[in-house]
Motif scaffolding. Structure first.
Motif, PDB file in Angstrom:
ATOM      1  N   VAL A   1       0.848  -1.185   0.000  1.00 54.82           N
ATOM      2  CA  VAL A   1       0.000   0.000   0.000  1.00 54.82           C
ATOM      3  C   VAL A   1       0.891   1.245   0.000  1.00 54.82           C
ATOM      4  O   VAL A   1       1.695   1.436   0.918  1.00 54.82           O
ATOM      5  N   LYS A   2       0.756   2.048  -1.048  1.00 59.54           N
ATOM      6  CA  LYS A   2       1.539   3.280  -1.181  1.00 59.54           C
ATOM      7  C   LYS A   2       0.684   4.338  -1.861  1.00 59.54           C
ATOM      8  O   LYS A   2      -0.388   4.039  -2.388  1.00 59.54           O
ATOM      9  N   GLY A   3       1.194   5.552  -1.882  1.00 61.16           N
ATOM     10  CA  GLY A   3       0.518   6.607  -2.616  1.00 61.16           C
ATOM     11  C   GLY A   3       0.743   6.461  -4.105  1.00 61.16           C
ATOM     12  O   GLY A   3       1.685   5.803  -4.550  1.00 61.16           O
ATOM     13  N   ARG A   4      -0.136   7.083  -4.867  1.00 62.36           N
ATOM     14  CA  ARG A   4      -0.025   7.055  -6.325  1.00 62.36           C
ATOM     15  C   ARG A   4       1.122   7.958  -6.768  1.00 62.36           C
ATOM     16  O   ARG A   4       1.197   9.126  -6.383  1.00 62.36           O
ATOM     17  N   ALA A   5       2.012   7.435  -7.597  1.00 63.42           N
ATOM     18  CA  ALA A   5       3.120   8.222  -8.138  1.00 63.42           C
ATOM     19  C   ALA A   5       2.607   9.096  -9.285  1.00 63.42           C
ATOM     20  O   ALA A   5       1.545   8.837  -9.848  1.00 63.42           O
ATOM     21  N   PRO A   6       3.352  10.133  -9.666  1.00 63.22           N
ATOM     22  CA  PRO A   6       2.930  10.972 -10.796  1.00 63.22           C
ATOM     23  C   PRO A   6       2.847  10.169 -12.092  1.00 63.22           C
ATOM     24  O   PRO A   6       3.562   9.182 -12.267  1.00 63.22           O
ATOM     25  N   LYS A   7       1.991  10.632 -12.979  1.00 61.15           N
ATOM     26  CA  LYS A   7       1.831   9.978 -14.282  1.00 61.15           C
ATOM     27  C   LYS A   7       2.917  10.401 -15.270  1.00 61.15           C
ATOM     28  O   LYS A   7       2.961   9.937 -16.411  1.00 61.15           O
ATOM     29  N   THR A   8       3.807  11.243 -14.822  1.00 60.58           N
ATOM     30  CA  THR A   8       4.862  11.785 -15.678  1.00 60.58           C
ATOM     31  C   THR A   8       5.595  10.686 -16.449  1.00 60.58           C
ATOM     32  O   THR A   8       6.021   9.693 -15.869  1.00 60.58           O
ATOM     33  N   GLY A   9       5.728  10.874 -17.745  1.00 59.13           N
ATOM     34  CA  GLY A   9       6.483   9.936 -18.570  1.00 59.13           C
ATOM     35  C   GLY A   9       5.675   8.789 -19.124  1.00 59.13           C
ATOM     36  O   GLY A   9       6.191   8.005 -19.939  1.00 59.13           O
ATOM     37  N   TYR A  10       4.398   8.678 -18.749  1.00 56.01           N
ATOM     38  CA  TYR A  10       3.597   7.560 -19.254  1.00 56.01           C
ATOM     39  C   TYR A  10       3.280   7.729 -20.731  1.00 56.01           C
ATOM     40  O   TYR A  10       2.814   8.776 -21.176  1.00 56.01           O
ATOM     41  N   GLU A  11       3.509   6.681 -21.492  1.00 55.58           N
ATOM     42  CA  GLU A  11       3.083   6.580 -22.883  1.00 55.58           C
ATOM     43  C   GLU A  11       2.739   5.128 -23.144  1.00 55.58           C
ATOM     44  O   GLU A  11       3.393   4.221 -22.619  1.00 55.58           O
ATOM     45  N   ARG A  12       1.723   4.896 -23.966  1.00 57.17           N
ATOM     46  CA  ARG A  12       1.330   3.527 -24.294  1.00 57.17           C
ATOM     47  C   ARG A  12       2.513   2.741 -24.848  1.00 57.17           C
ATOM     48  O   ARG A  12       2.673   1.548 -24.569  1.00 57.17           O
ATOM     49  N   GLU A  13       3.373   3.423 -25.614  1.00 53.56           N
ATOM     50  CA  GLU A  13       4.511   2.759 -26.242  1.00 53.56           C
ATOM     51  C   GLU A  13       5.521   2.219 -25.229  1.00 53.56           C
ATOM     52  O   GLU A  13       6.326   1.345 -25.565  1.00 53.56           O
ATOM     53  N   LYS A  14       5.461   2.712 -23.994  1.00 54.48           N
ATOM     54  CA  LYS A  14       6.378   2.208 -22.965  1.00 54.48           C
ATOM     55  C   LYS A  14       6.076   0.750 -22.614  1.00 54.48           C
ATOM     56  O   LYS A  14       6.891   0.072 -21.993  1.00 54.48           O
ATOM     57  N   PHE A  15       4.912   0.280 -23.024  1.00 50.42           N
ATOM     58  CA  PHE A  15       4.523  -1.109 -22.781  1.00 50.42           C
ATOM     59  C   PHE A  15       4.668  -1.965 -24.046  1.00 50.42           C
ATOM     60  O   PHE A  15       4.101  -3.046 -24.138  1.00 50.42           O
ATOM     61  N   GLY A  16       5.433  -1.469 -24.998  1.00 45.99           N
ATOM     62  CA  GLY A  16       5.699  -2.230 -26.215  1.00 45.99           C
ATOM     63  C   GLY A  16       4.651  -2.018 -27.287  1.00 45.99           C
ATOM     64  O   GLY A  16       3.638  -1.356 -27.076  1.00 45.99           O
ATOM     65  N   ARG A  17       4.883  -2.599 -28.438  1.00 49.47           N
ATOM     66  CA  ARG A  17       3.934  -2.507 -29.547  1.00 49.47           C
ATOM     67  C   ARG A  17       2.608  -3.141 -29.144  1.00 49.47           C
ATOM     68  O   ARG A  17       2.576  -4.227 -28.557  1.00 49.47           O
ATOM     69  N   ALA A  18       1.526  -2.455 -29.462  1.00 46.73           N
ATOM     70  CA  ALA A  18       0.206  -2.948 -29.051  1.00 46.73           C
ATOM     71  C   ALA A  18      -0.098  -4.311 -29.655  1.00 46.73           C
ATOM     72  O   ALA A  18       0.114  -4.533 -30.850  1.00 46.73           O
ATOM     73  N   TRP A  19      -0.568  -5.209 -28.814  1.00 46.68           N
ATOM     74  CA  TRP A  19      -1.064  -6.522 -29.195  1.00 46.68           C
ATOM     75  C   TRP A  19      -0.005  -7.372 -29.925  1.00 46.68           C
ATOM     76  O   TRP A  19      -0.243  -7.941 -30.965  1.00 46.68           O
ATOM     77  N   ALA A  20       1.159  -7.437 -29.308  1.00 41.64           N
ATOM     78  CA  ALA A  20       2.241  -8.261 -29.838  1.00 41.64           C
ATOM     79  C   ALA A  20       1.891  -9.746 -29.706  1.00 41.64           C
ATOM     80  O   ALA A  20       1.056 -10.145 -28.880  1.00 41.64           O
ATOM     81  N   ASP A  21       2.548 -10.551 -30.503  1.00 37.37           N
ATOM     82  CA  ASP A  21       2.376 -12.010 -30.436  1.00 37.37           C
ATOM     83  C   ASP A  21       3.358 -12.557 -29.401  1.00 37.37           C
ATOM     84  O   ASP A  21       4.404 -13.100 -29.729  1.00 37.37           O
TER      85      ASP A  21
END
Length: 227
Positions: free
Chosen positions: A54-74
């Motif tokens: 249990v912790k506080g929410r960190a800032p959303k700074t720097g979030y981009e969908r691309e940080k999680f890789g190409r969408a819907w990879a195999d």
């Protein structure tokens, strides 16, 4: 007269003792029966909530969908993207545009978020593939410290993915259990249990309000298992 009054007083005292005794026994009954305060059973989603940091929410700074890789990879190497894998898993009456990968049409017979039936047609879909634990929520609760491969696995993990009604999913946005729950109340226990399972698997933390919301939902279904 004196004897009558003494007898009456004695009778009143006896009644008072009986009433007091009955109330005491009633108050003790829930304790002996394992009522509120009984610890959650091992292996349940409710018990698993207490294993989450249990912790506080960190800032959303720097979030981009691309940080999680190409969408819907195999990621499982079956030749199909993750989105189509989930459509095949969750829809009925599936038809393909080519072979066994690209889903052309089908039906979400019971949308988990609304309880309604939603048709799927490629290119004009009313069905989304939802991240049960939103990517940006995970980013603010630990994922920004992960390596690229862990984020890629998280974004494509079938445990964290559901085919759902598109408009409802967009209203959810990146909400957690403290800010959004499915309108379909019958699905809330299953939904929260899945969120707990995903966060436990990847070490994503929860806020205090989120933990409390999870416990409120799962307190109504204390035997709910993790998926």
């Amino acid at each position: 007269m004196f004897t009558y009054r003494r007898t009456l007083a004695s009778s009143a005292l006896a009644v008072a003792v009986l009433v007091t005794s009955a109330c005491s026994n009633g108050a003790d009954a829930p304790e002996s029966g394992g009522g509120a305060g009984k610890p959650a059973a091992r292996g349940t989603a409710l018990a698993a909530v207490d294993t989450l940091a249990v912790k506080g929410r960190a800032p959303k700074t720097g979030y981009e969908r691309e940080k999680f890789g190409r969408a819907w990879a195999d990621v499982d190497g079956n030749g199909c993207g993750t989105r189509d894998d989930i459509l095949k898993r969750d829809l009925t009456g599936v038809r393909f545009t080519d072979g066994h990968c690209k889903v052309a049409s089908g039906t979400l017979t019971v949308d988990p978020y609304t309880g309604t039936t939603v048709p799927y047609a490629r290119g004009r879909s009313k069905v989304d593939i939802d991240h049960v634990v939103a990517l940006s929520d995970a980013w603010q609760k630990g994922a920004q410290k992960w390596d690229a491969e862990t984020r890629r696995r998280f974004a494509n993990d079938p445990l964290n993915l559901l085919a759902v009604d598109a408009s409802t999913n967009r209203r959810k946005s990146d909400g957690d259990a403290a800010t959004w729950l499915p309108p379909n109340k019958a699905y809330r226990c299953t939904y929260v249990a899945r969120q707990v399972a995903v966060k436990k698997k990847y070490g994503v933390w929860v806020t205090g309000g989120e933990r409390d919301a999870m416990k409120r939902v799962l307190g109504g279904c204390p035997q709910q298992k993790l998926p």
